[in-house]
Design a protein around this motif. Structure first.
Motif, PDB file in Angstrom:
ATOM      1  N   MET A 172       0.870  -1.202   0.102  1.00 15.80           N
ATOM      2  CA  MET A 172      -0.167   0.004  -0.197  1.00 15.80           C
ATOM      3  C   MET A 172       0.684   1.072  -0.073  1.00 15.80           C
ATOM      4  SD  MET A 172      -3.119  -1.069   2.329  1.00 15.80           S
ATOM      5  CE  MET A 172      -2.230  -1.660   3.976  1.00 15.80           C
ATOM      6  N   ASP A 173       2.188   1.082   0.031  1.00 16.94           N
ATOM      7  CA  ASP A 173       3.189   2.064  -0.004  1.00 16.94           C
ATOM      8  C   ASP A 173       2.918   3.332   1.151  1.00 16.94           C
ATOM      9  OD1 ASP A 173       5.448   3.660  -1.243  1.00 16.94           O
ATOM     10  OD2 ASP A 173       3.896   4.682  -2.348  1.00 16.94           O
ATOM     11  N   LEU A 174       2.535   2.660   2.392  1.00 15.66           N
ATOM     12  CA  LEU A 174       2.529   3.358   3.462  1.00 15.66           C
ATOM     13  C   LEU A 174       3.651   3.858   4.161  1.00 15.66           C
ATOM     14  CD1 LEU A 174      -0.718   1.867   4.793  1.00 15.66           C
ATOM     15  CD2 LEU A 174      -0.577   4.070   3.699  1.00 15.66           C
ATOM     16  N   LEU A 175       4.814   3.290   3.854  1.00 13.50           N
ATOM     17  CA  LEU A 175       6.049   3.480   4.772  1.00 13.50           C
ATOM     18  C   LEU A 175       6.797   4.763   4.151  1.00 13.50           C
ATOM     19  CD1 LEU A 175       7.570   0.069   5.582  1.00 13.50           C
ATOM     20  CD2 LEU A 175       6.136   1.520   6.967  1.00 13.50           C
ATOM     21  N   MET A 176       7.401   5.571   4.856  1.00 15.06           N
ATOM     22  CA  MET A 176       8.133   6.642   4.471  1.00 15.06           C
ATOM     23  C   MET A 176       9.370   6.560   5.399  1.00 15.06           C
ATOM     24  SD  MET A 176       6.274  10.051   5.499  1.00 15.06           S
ATOM     25  CE  MET A 176       6.058  10.545   7.387  1.00 15.06           C
ATOM     26  N   ASP A 177      10.456   7.383   5.068  1.00 16.87           N
ATOM     27  CA  ASP A 177      11.595   8.041   5.663  1.00 16.87           C
ATOM     28  C   ASP A 177      10.990   8.535   6.885  1.00 16.87           C
ATOM     29  OD1 ASP A 177      13.272   6.453   4.003  1.00 16.87           O
ATOM     30  OD2 ASP A 177      14.282   8.053   3.220  1.00 16.87           O
ATOM     31  N   GLU A 202      -0.377  11.058   5.774  1.00 25.97           N
ATOM     32  CA  GLU A 202      -1.151  11.726   4.804  1.00 25.97           C
ATOM     33  C   GLU A 202      -1.624  10.464   3.840  1.00 25.97           C
ATOM     34  OE1 GLU A 202      -0.571  14.733   1.288  1.00 25.97           O
ATOM     35  OE2 GLU A 202       0.905  14.789   2.638  1.00 25.97           O
ATOM     36  N   LYS A 203      -1.019   9.411   3.614  1.00 26.38           N
ATOM     37  CA  LYS A 203      -1.283   8.484   2.575  1.00 26.38           C
ATOM     38  C   LYS A 203      -2.281   7.607   3.272  1.00 26.38           C
ATOM     39  CE  LYS A 203       2.769   8.039  -0.515  1.00 26.38           C
ATOM     40  NZ  LYS A 203       3.935   7.337  -0.992  1.00 26.38           N
ATOM     41  N   LEU A 204      -2.010   7.289   4.484  1.00 30.15           N
ATOM     42  CA  LEU A 204      -3.132   6.606   5.443  1.00 30.15           C
ATOM     43  C   LEU A 204      -4.456   7.103   5.296  1.00 30.15           C
ATOM     44  CD1 LEU A 204      -3.629   4.329   7.351  1.00 30.15           C
ATOM     45  CD2 LEU A 204      -3.200   5.651   9.271  1.00 30.15           C
ATOM     46  N   ALA A 205      -4.612   8.436   5.456  1.00 31.80           N
ATOM     47  CA  ALA A 205      -5.655   9.268   5.415  1.00 31.80           C
ATOM     48  C   ALA A 205      -6.421   9.257   4.076  1.00 31.80           C
ATOM     49  CB  ALA A 205      -5.658  10.524   5.960  1.00 31.80           C
ATOM     50  N   ASN A 206      -5.743   9.178   3.036  1.00 31.22           N
ATOM     51  CA  ASN A 206      -6.060   9.102   1.532  1.00 31.22           C
ATOM     52  C   ASN A 206      -6.439   7.856   1.038  1.00 31.22           C
ATOM     53  OD1 ASN A 206      -6.299  11.950   1.745  1.00 31.22           O
ATOM     54  ND2 ASN A 206      -4.096  12.247   1.068  1.00 31.22           N
ATOM     55  N   LEU A 207      -6.530   6.662   1.778  1.00 29.72           N
ATOM     56  CA  LEU A 207      -6.588   5.266   1.262  1.00 29.72           C
ATOM     57  C   LEU A 207      -7.934   5.445   0.899  1.00 29.72           C
ATOM     58  CD1 LEU A 207      -5.078   3.114   4.048  1.00 29.72           C
ATOM     59  CD2 LEU A 207      -4.081   3.590   1.589  1.00 29.72           C
ATOM     60  N   ARG A 208      -8.246   4.480  -0.143  1.00 29.34           N
ATOM     61  CA  ARG A 208      -9.311   4.444  -0.822  1.00 29.34           C
ATOM     62  C   ARG A 208     -10.296   3.508   0.150  1.00 29.34           C
ATOM     63  NH1 ARG A 208      -6.504   1.957  -4.895  1.00 29.34           N
ATOM     64  NH2 ARG A 208      -7.576   0.076  -4.263  1.00 29.34           N
ATOM     65  N   GLY A 209     -11.650   3.833  -0.054  1.00 29.01           N
ATOM     66  CA  GLY A 209     -12.576   3.122   0.794  1.00 29.01           C
ATOM     67  C   GLY A 209     -12.334   1.611   0.987  1.00 29.01           C
ATOM     68  N   ILE A 215      -7.947  -3.254   5.674  1.00 29.45           N
ATOM     69  CA  ILE A 215      -7.100  -3.109   6.848  1.00 29.45           C
ATOM     70  C   ILE A 215      -7.801  -2.918   8.256  1.00 29.45           C
ATOM     71  CG2 ILE A 215      -5.036  -2.001   5.280  1.00 29.45           C
ATOM     72  CD1 ILE A 215      -5.528   0.547   6.749  1.00 29.45           C
ATOM     73  N   SER A 216      -8.920  -2.316   8.204  1.00 32.90           N
ATOM     74  CA  SER A 216      -9.856  -2.360   9.335  1.00 32.90           C
ATOM     75  C   SER A 216     -10.428  -3.819   9.645  1.00 32.90           C
ATOM     76  CB  SER A 216     -10.931  -1.460   9.043  1.00 32.90           C
ATOM     77  OG  SER A 216     -11.718  -1.346  10.170  1.00 32.90           O
ATOM     78  N   GLN A 217     -10.694  -4.475   8.765  1.00 38.35           N
ATOM     79  CA  GLN A 217     -11.421  -5.894   8.794  1.00 38.35           C
ATOM     80  C   GLN A 217     -10.082  -6.794   9.248  1.00 38.35           C
ATOM     81  OE1 GLN A 217     -13.592  -6.356   5.174  1.00 38.35           O
ATOM     82  NE2 GLN A 217     -15.363  -5.592   6.260  1.00 38.35           N
ATOM     83  N   SER A 218      -8.949  -6.519   8.639  1.00 39.67           N
ATOM     84  CA  SER A 218      -7.744  -7.343   8.928  1.00 39.67           C
ATOM     85  C   SER A 218      -7.242  -7.200  10.386  1.00 39.67           C
ATOM     86  CB  SER A 218      -6.898  -7.420   7.978  1.00 39.67           C
ATOM     87  OG  SER A 218      -6.035  -6.116   8.007  1.00 39.67           O
ATOM     88  N   GLY A 219      -7.466  -5.975  11.027  1.00 44.86           N
ATOM     89  CA  GLY A 219      -6.790  -5.734  12.216  1.00 44.86           C
ATOM     90  C   GLY A 219      -5.600  -4.735  12.145  1.00 44.86           C
ATOM     91  N   MET A 220      -5.081  -4.601  10.923  1.00 43.24           N
ATOM     92  CA  MET A 220      -4.018  -3.846  10.670  1.00 43.24           C
ATOM     93  C   MET A 220      -4.093  -2.359  11.204  1.00 43.24           C
ATOM     94  SD  MET A 220      -2.721  -4.680   7.010  1.00 43.24           S
ATOM     95  CE  MET A 220      -1.445  -3.316   7.214  1.00 43.24           C
ATOM     96  N   LEU A 221      -5.439  -1.706  11.026  1.00 44.35           N
ATOM     97  CA  LEU A 221      -5.487  -0.353  11.403  1.00 44.35           C
ATOM     98  C   LEU A 221      -5.261  -0.036  12.945  1.00 44.35           C
ATOM     99  CD1 LEU A 221      -6.387   2.250  10.125  1.00 44.35           C
ATOM    100  CD2 LEU A 221      -8.493   1.961  10.696  1.00 44.35           C
ATOM    101  N   PRO A 222      -5.853  -0.819  13.999  1.00 41.28           N
ATOM    102  CA  PRO A 222      -5.300  -0.468  15.326  1.00 41.28           C
ATOM    103  C   PRO A 222      -3.743  -0.729  15.430  1.00 41.28           C
ATOM    104  CG  PRO A 222      -6.547  -2.546  15.371  1.00 41.28           C
ATOM    105  CD  PRO A 222      -6.736  -1.858  13.780  1.00 41.28           C
ATOM    106  N   LEU A 223      -3.202  -1.567  14.839  1.00 41.02           N
ATOM    107  CA  LEU A 223      -1.661  -1.655  14.896  1.00 41.02           C
ATOM    108  C   LEU A 223      -0.923  -0.557  14.353  1.00 41.02           C
ATOM    109  CD1 LEU A 223      -1.437  -5.343  13.813  1.00 41.02           C
ATOM    110  CD2 LEU A 223      -1.495  -4.594  15.987  1.00 41.02           C
ATOM    111  N   ILE A 224      -1.330  -0.212  13.300  1.00 39.90           N
ATOM    112  CA  ILE A 224      -0.872   1.208  12.578  1.00 39.90           C
ATOM    113  C   ILE A 224      -0.898   2.320  13.692  1.00 39.90           C
ATOM    114  CG2 ILE A 224      -1.067   2.877  11.026  1.00 39.90           C
ATOM    115  CD1 ILE A 224      -1.906   0.493   8.939  1.00 39.90           C
TER     116      ILE A 224
END
Length: 256
Positions: A172-177, A202-209, A215-224
């Motif tokens: 999802m290209d969510l990582l940055m330096d 910023e990229k996290l906020a602009n993810l498509r629905g 990532i919400s259903q998989s449990g990734m979102l609270p980890l992020i």
């Protein structure tokens, strides 16, 4: 992580645990962890994020094969959670990577499918001691060894889930330096820490629905968010370093 050809952090060697060679060995308890002295970044698994984020910043190492790290110090060679003898402070979460030492699961041969329980032969907590918990009962693993094996198997499974989490972040290209700037009153310039990765808010906020739902259903979102919330602890670690040895110098965190 456990099957990597190079020796992992803390380990000076690996030897398979064997009833033939170690049948009379015991493991004795330790109230210090001298191998932690000077170690400022410890690998953690995603299951640990909710607990780790209460005590330590969670960042990601540099490179394509990034892993999550709990920062126990901001500067290389500094760990603010242990004293000079390696005694851990009270009421903190101790990452599983630390608790599994000196054991780990590893492949005895590169082509092997199975993982074997190994240990670091330089560790002073294993040996033919008079006191301690036996590692074997005859030619069979003792109850203590079975518990150690179970813990390491659970850790290995958590490592696989962590690898999947990291793959998703990259896809999802969510990582940055990352960069953290800490300003002190009276200091001629701010202290800037680099050399790690973090989630791009910023990229996290602009993810498509559909991506956000995934990532919400998989449990990734609270980890992020556990990772993002934990970054506020950078200032606490900085302050603890300053109290211990004076104001720490700004440096890049080493690439892992």
């Amino acid at each position: 992580m456990a099957s990597a050809p190079q020796l992992p952090l803390f380990y000076n060697g690996l030897e398979p645990l064997s009833s033939q060679q170690h049948g009379d060995w015991k493991i004795r308890g330790q109230d210090t962890a001298p191998f932690l002295v000077g170690q400022h970044a410890i690998p953690v698994t995603v299951e640990e994020f909710p607990l780790v984020q209460r005590f330590m910043p969670i960042v990601f190492s540099m490179g394509d094969d990034a892993i999550p790290l709990a920062l126990m110090g901001l500067n290389e060679g500094v760990n603010v959670f242990v004293d000079d003898a390696g005694k851990l402070g009270e009421n903190i979460y101790v990452p599983a990577y630390i608790r599994r030492y000196p054991f780990m699961l590893a492949r005895l041969r590169p082509e092997a499918d199975e993982l074997s329980l190994c240990f670091d032969p330089s560790a002073n907590m294993l040996g033919a001691f008079d006191e301690g918990e036996p590692l074997f009962a005859g030619d069979q693993p003792s109850e203590a060894t079975k518990q150690i094996l179970g813990f390491n198997e659970t850790f290995e499974q958590a490592g696989l889930r962590t690898q999947q989490f990291m793959r998703e972040l990259r896809e999802m290209d969510l990582l940055m330096d990352g960069e953290v700037t800490i300003e002190l009153q009276g200091a001629p310039q701010p202290f800037v820490y680099r050399g790690f990765q973090m989630v791009n808010e910023e990229k996290l906020a602009n993810l498509r629905g559909d991506q956000l739902r995934k990532i919400s259903q998989s449990g990734m979102l609270p980890l992020i968010y556990a990772h993002l919330f934990s970054l506020a602890l950078m200032r606490d670690i900085f302050a603890r370093q300053a109290e211990r040895s004076g104001t720490p110098a700004p440096v890049e965190l080493p690439t892992f």
